[in-house]
Design an enzyme around this catalytic site. Structure first.
Site, PDB file in Angstrom:
ATOM      1  N   SER A 100       1.048  -1.370  -0.280  1.00  0.00           N
ATOM      2  CA  SER A 100      -0.079  -0.015   0.186  1.00  0.00           C
ATOM      3  C   SER A 100       0.667   1.115   0.116  1.00  0.00           C
ATOM      4  CB  SER A 100      -1.378  -0.030   0.840  1.00  0.00           C
ATOM      5  OG  SER A 100      -2.094   0.868   1.313  1.00  0.00           O
ATOM      6  N   ASP A 193     -10.481  -4.628  -3.696  1.00  0.00           N
ATOM      7  CA  ASP A 193      -9.703  -3.620  -3.095  1.00  0.00           C
ATOM      8  C   ASP A 193     -10.564  -2.690  -3.188  1.00  0.00           C
ATOM      9  OD1 ASP A 193      -8.213  -1.429  -2.058  1.00  0.00           O
ATOM     10  OD2 ASP A 193      -6.096  -2.424  -2.969  1.00  0.00           O
ATOM     11  N   HIS A 223      -7.323  -5.831  -0.058  1.00  0.00           N
ATOM     12  CA  HIS A 223      -6.560  -4.429  -0.652  1.00  0.00           C
ATOM     13  C   HIS A 223      -5.525  -4.976   0.427  1.00  0.00           C
ATOM     14  CE1 HIS A 223      -4.402  -0.643  -0.075  1.00  0.00           C
ATOM     15  NE2 HIS A 223      -4.496  -0.669   1.713  1.00  0.00           N
TER      16      HIS A 223
END
Length: 246
Positions: A100, A193, A223
């Site tokens: 991320s 996600d 995610h």
């Protein structure tokens, strides 16, 4: 076994764990408001122990057990933390694994110096630009208290975004043009996600200067990509990269 160690960076003591082994050092970079004890970081440590690979993970300043204030953190500051620890531990260009926000930091690290390869897991470069729509109330809160908050799906505490983070972010953008990273890049992204659009990985792949870029989409992946099958995919991706590197 790994032990907790510290490296100074910008006046803060940065905590890290290093498992000595063979090959280029695999460096795990956590996501926003995360640390080096998450499921992906631990899975990679188990992989490194089983395969004898060199592995490094860290907590950015103000996160986990590192020193400093979270509200002083920014992409630039956390990139500097990462570079300081990598410089203290590694002797050769590392393999960066960014989750991320860690994917954004991995790109900034790769732009700052040579890396052997880069793996993004739901990489979120420039998320402050496309993921945070600031309102007038937000701007007033930033001026008055120095931060804003958003609800989080990953815990009871809300996500907190400081003025330092938001003021620094424009200078750290990478998605405004070609991304001058030449190493092999592998991007993993779940199509379920709801936090980082999976098409961002396709956009990033197009912008990267490297000719060796592969995107793997996991149709039912969320995610985090931290299910057993997702972790197996991550390990397989690293194994394949290590076989391909000179």
């Amino acid at each position: 076994m790994t032990s907790l160690r510290y490296e100074d960076s910008g006046g803060a003591r940065i905590a890290y764990r290093h498992r000595a082994g063979s090959g280029p050092t695999v460096v795990f970079l956590p996501g926003y408001m995360s640390d080096m004890t998450g499921s992906k970081a631990e899975a990679l440590d188990a992989w490194a122990a089983a395969t004898g690979r060199d592995y490094l993970r860290l907590d950015y300043s103000g996160c986990g057990v590192s020193g400093g204030s979270f509200d002083d953190g920014s992409i630039g500051r956390w990139t500097a933390d990462t570079l300081a620890v990598i410089g203290a531990v590694t002797q050769t260009p590392p393999i960066l694994v960014g989750s991320s926000m860690g994917g954004w930091i991995a790109l900034r690290v790769a732009l700052a110096g040579p890396v052997a390869a880069l793996v993004g897991i739901a990489a979120a470069p420039d998320f402050t630009e496309w993921g945070l729509a600031l309102t007038g109330v937000d701007r007033a809160a930033l001026a008055e208290q120095g931060f804003i908050e958003r609800p989080s799906d990953y815990g009871d505490a809300p996500y907190r975004y400081s003025a330092a983070l938001l003021e620094d972010a424009p200078a750290q953008r990478v998605m405004h043009g070609p991304v001058a990273v030449d190493c092999p890049v592998r991007l993993l992204h779940g199509q379920a996600d709801t936090d980082v659009p999976w098409r961002l990985s396709l956009d990033l792949a197009e912008r990267l200067r490297s000719p060796d870029v592969q995107v793997t989409l996991v149709k039912d992946g969320d995610h985090r990509l931290s299910r057993l099958q997702d972790l197996a995919l991550l390990v397989a991706t690293l194994d394949a990269l290590l076989e391909e590197l000179p």
